[in-house]
Design an enzyme around this catalytic site. Structure first.
Site, PDB file in Angstrom:
ATOM      1  N   THR A   1       2.353  30.298  18.345  1.00 38.65           N
ATOM      2  CA  THR A   1       2.527  29.344  17.258  1.00 38.65           C
ATOM      3  C   THR A   1       3.925  29.381  16.664  1.00 38.65           C
ATOM      4  O   THR A   1       4.468  28.350  16.257  1.00 38.65           O
ATOM      5  CB  THR A   1       1.487  29.617  16.153  1.00 38.65           C
ATOM      6  OG1 THR A   1       0.177  29.389  16.678  1.00 38.65           O
ATOM      7  CG2 THR A   1       1.693  28.717  14.947  1.00 38.65           C
TER       8      THR A   1
ATOM      9  N   ASP B   1       0.523  29.466  25.008  1.00 40.98           N
ATOM     10  CA  ASP B   1      -0.369  29.661  23.869  1.00 40.98           C
ATOM     11  C   ASP B   1      -1.082  30.979  24.151  1.00 40.98           C
ATOM     12  O   ASP B   1      -1.543  31.209  25.274  1.00 40.98           O
ATOM     13  CB  ASP B   1      -1.365  28.504  23.800  1.00 40.98           C
ATOM     14  CG  ASP B   1      -2.281  28.575  22.587  1.00 40.98           C
ATOM     15  OD1 ASP B   1      -2.892  29.644  22.357  1.00 40.98           O
ATOM     16  OD2 ASP B   1      -2.415  27.562  21.885  1.00 40.98           O
ATOM     17  N   SER B   2      -1.179  31.860  23.174  1.00 35.84           N
ATOM     18  CA  SER B   2      -1.721  33.190  23.475  1.00 35.84           C
ATOM     19  C   SER B   2      -3.190  33.150  23.869  1.00 35.84           C
ATOM     20  O   SER B   2      -3.718  34.133  24.380  1.00 35.84           O
ATOM     21  CB  SER B   2      -1.517  34.149  22.300  1.00 35.84           C
ATOM     22  OG  SER B   2      -2.390  33.871  21.236  1.00 35.84           O
TER      23      SER B   2
ATOM     24  N   THR C   1      -0.933  34.625  17.706  1.00 38.63           N
ATOM     25  CA  THR C   1      -1.798  35.560  16.983  1.00 38.63           C
ATOM     26  C   THR C   1      -3.185  35.723  17.587  1.00 38.63           C
ATOM     27  O   THR C   1      -3.828  36.752  17.372  1.00 38.63           O
ATOM     28  CB  THR C   1      -1.961  35.131  15.518  1.00 38.63           C
ATOM     29  OG1 THR C   1      -2.572  33.834  15.454  1.00 38.63           O
ATOM     30  CG2 THR C   1      -0.625  35.100  14.799  1.00 38.63           C
ATOM     31  N   ASP C   2      -3.664  34.743  18.349  1.00 37.27           N
ATOM     32  CA  ASP C   2      -5.056  34.819  18.808  1.00 37.27           C
ATOM     33  C   ASP C   2      -5.337  36.057  19.645  1.00 37.27           C
ATOM     34  O   ASP C   2      -6.393  36.662  19.529  1.00 37.27           O
ATOM     35  CB  ASP C   2      -5.433  33.563  19.592  1.00 37.27           C
ATOM     36  CG  ASP C   2      -5.688  32.370  18.697  1.00 37.27           C
ATOM     37  OD1 ASP C   2      -5.824  32.562  17.465  1.00 37.27           O
ATOM     38  OD2 ASP C   2      -5.759  31.233  19.208  1.00 37.27           O
TER      39      ASP C   2
ATOM     40  N   THR D   1     -18.873  50.193  18.972  1.00 33.43           N
ATOM     41  CA  THR D   1     -19.785  49.591  18.003  1.00 33.43           C
ATOM     42  C   THR D   1     -19.386  48.155  17.695  1.00 33.43           C
ATOM     43  O   THR D   1     -18.209  47.801  17.705  1.00 33.43           O
ATOM     44  CB  THR D   1     -19.814  50.392  16.692  1.00 33.43           C
ATOM     45  OG1 THR D   1     -20.734  49.766  15.773  1.00 33.43           O
ATOM     46  CG2 THR D   1     -18.444  50.478  16.035  1.00 33.43           C
ATOM     47  N   GLN D   2     -20.386  47.329  17.427  1.00 38.27           N
ATOM     48  CA  GLN D   2     -20.134  45.969  16.967  1.00 38.27           C
ATOM     49  C   GLN D   2     -19.742  45.945  15.490  1.00 38.27           C
ATOM     50  O   GLN D   2     -19.245  44.927  15.006  1.00 38.27           O
ATOM     51  CB  GLN D   2     -21.395  45.113  17.154  1.00 38.27           C
ATOM     52  CG  GLN D   2     -21.823  44.931  18.589  1.00 38.27           C
ATOM     53  CD  GLN D   2     -23.075  44.080  18.709  1.00 38.27           C
ATOM     54  OE1 GLN D   2     -23.516  43.435  17.753  1.00 38.27           O
ATOM     55  NE2 GLN D   2     -23.680  44.082  19.898  1.00 38.27           N
ATOM     56  N   CYS D   3     -19.966  47.034  14.789  1.00 39.36           N
ATOM     57  CA  CYS D   3     -19.707  47.072  13.353  1.00 39.36           C
ATOM     58  C   CYS D   3     -18.211  47.102  13.069  1.00 39.36           C
ATOM     59  O   CYS D   3     -17.427  47.624  13.851  1.00 39.36           O
ATOM     60  CB  CYS D   3     -20.368  48.304  12.722  1.00 39.36           C
ATOM     61  SG  CYS D   3     -22.160  48.356  12.916  1.00 39.36           S
TER      62      CYS D   3
END
Length: 334
Positions: free
Chosen positions: A20, A65-66, A99-100, A270-272
């Site tokens: 960007t 584009d990232s 940034t993505d 972990t997903q947390c």
């Protein structure tokens, strides 16, 4: 970390990958654009109060584009960093990146550049340079100033005045000036006693095939098999809580056991947003350990993904890869 402890950058290579920060309008929306070096030079000349180190500029090919970032591009980026340091004589590298996937790339470079004593700093922007309220110039100039003040060797991420360890952070917002945050992950990893020669930055790496699979209620062996049968050499398994999964599903466990027997390295994270994996706390976790799943401790998805790419790309034997997964190489488990 006290910047005064480290020498100021004298020669910085700016590697522009697209993203960007340098995008311009096209018929189909914002798109990566060439010519950013001149725009950067004009801006810095217009800000004589900024004290920045000497810099030179290299435009990567292709500009992307990232969202289109790939592990193959990481290898070209790694080669460009090494060339900047060892051929061009730069002591620091500033990478301009969308940034993505910036956190993925910065984490991956942390493992691809193990042993490199130069400073590598990633930055980008949420809005293109030149548009109203853009954060592009403040991030770019701030990163150069930070390098000029002195940073520790290694890879870091800079955004809106904050420096982050890329193996401990993630993009958590799609808007605003603070898209990245350090995740409160619990470490506890044991530091690797020595860096294996195959992981040193001068050693070329092969492209590896690594997948990521989040668990969800009702996931079965067929979904897991779909990923494992796709040819992956490593899998980041995003588990519930402290590292639990469908342990009462014999087919699911059998699929993981087959993967282990075929040499596929499966790492549980972990997903947390906070905490980490401790596979032996619950039976639902210890059964995963029993069929060969490794603990990723407090690793983020980005760190685990980048680490597996580096370990598997170094063509270490499977036993050595499995050993190193659970050892801290560059702060990812600390």
């Amino acid at each position: 970390m006290n910047p005064a402890t480290y020498p100021a950058a004298q020669h910085v290579m700016v590697l522009y990958t697209g993203g960007t920060i340098g995008m311009q309008a096209s018929a189909n929306g914002l798109a990566p654009a060439s010519g950013f070096e001149a725009r950067m030079r004009d801006y810095l000349h217009s800000q004589p109060e900024l004290i920045v180190p000497n810099w030179r500029f290299r435009e990567m090919t292709p500009l992307i584009d990232s969202a289109n970032m790939t592990p193959a591009y990481w290898q070209r980026l790694r080669d460009a960093v090494v060339e900047a340091v060892e051929v061009d004589g730069c002591d620091s590298v500033l990478i301009l990146h969308g940034t993505d996937t910036l956190a993925y790339s910065a984490a991956a470079m942390s493992f691809q550049l193990l042993g490199l004593h130069a400073r590598v700093l990633f930055t980008g922007s949420m809005l293109p340079a030149g548009v109203p309220d853009s954060d592009a110039w403040e991030n770019l100039s701030g990163a150069l100033v930070a390098l000029g003040q002195g940073l520790a060797p290694g890879v870091q991420l800079y955004f809106h005045g904050e420096r982050l360890d890329p193996t401990r952070c993630a993009k958590i917002r799609s808007f605003g000036r603070h898209p990245f945050a350090r995740l409160q992950r619990q470490g506890g990893g044991v530091k690797a006693p020595a860096l294996p020669a195959a992981l040193e930055y001068r050693q070329s790496k092969q492209l590896a095939k690594v997948g990521v699979l989040p668990l969800f209620p009702g996931i079965g062996a067929e979904q897991l098999d779909g990923m494992l049968n796709s040819g992956v050499q490593g899998l980041v398994l995003e588990c519930f809580g402290s590292g639990t999964g469908p342990s009462d599903n014999p087919d699911f466990l059998a699929s993981l056991a087959r993967a282990r027997d075929k040499g596929v390295v499966v790492v549980a994270i972990t997903q947390c947003h906070e905490g980490g994996v401790e596979l032996d706390v619950y039976e639902a976790g210890s059964r995963l350990r029993g069929v060969g799943v490794l603990s990723g401790g407090g690793m983020t998805r980005e760190a685990a993904f980048g680490k597996l790419h580096a370990l598997l790309g170094a063509e270490l034997d499977t036993a050595e890869v499995r050993r190193l997964v659970e050892l801290d190489l560059c702060g990812e488990l600390s």
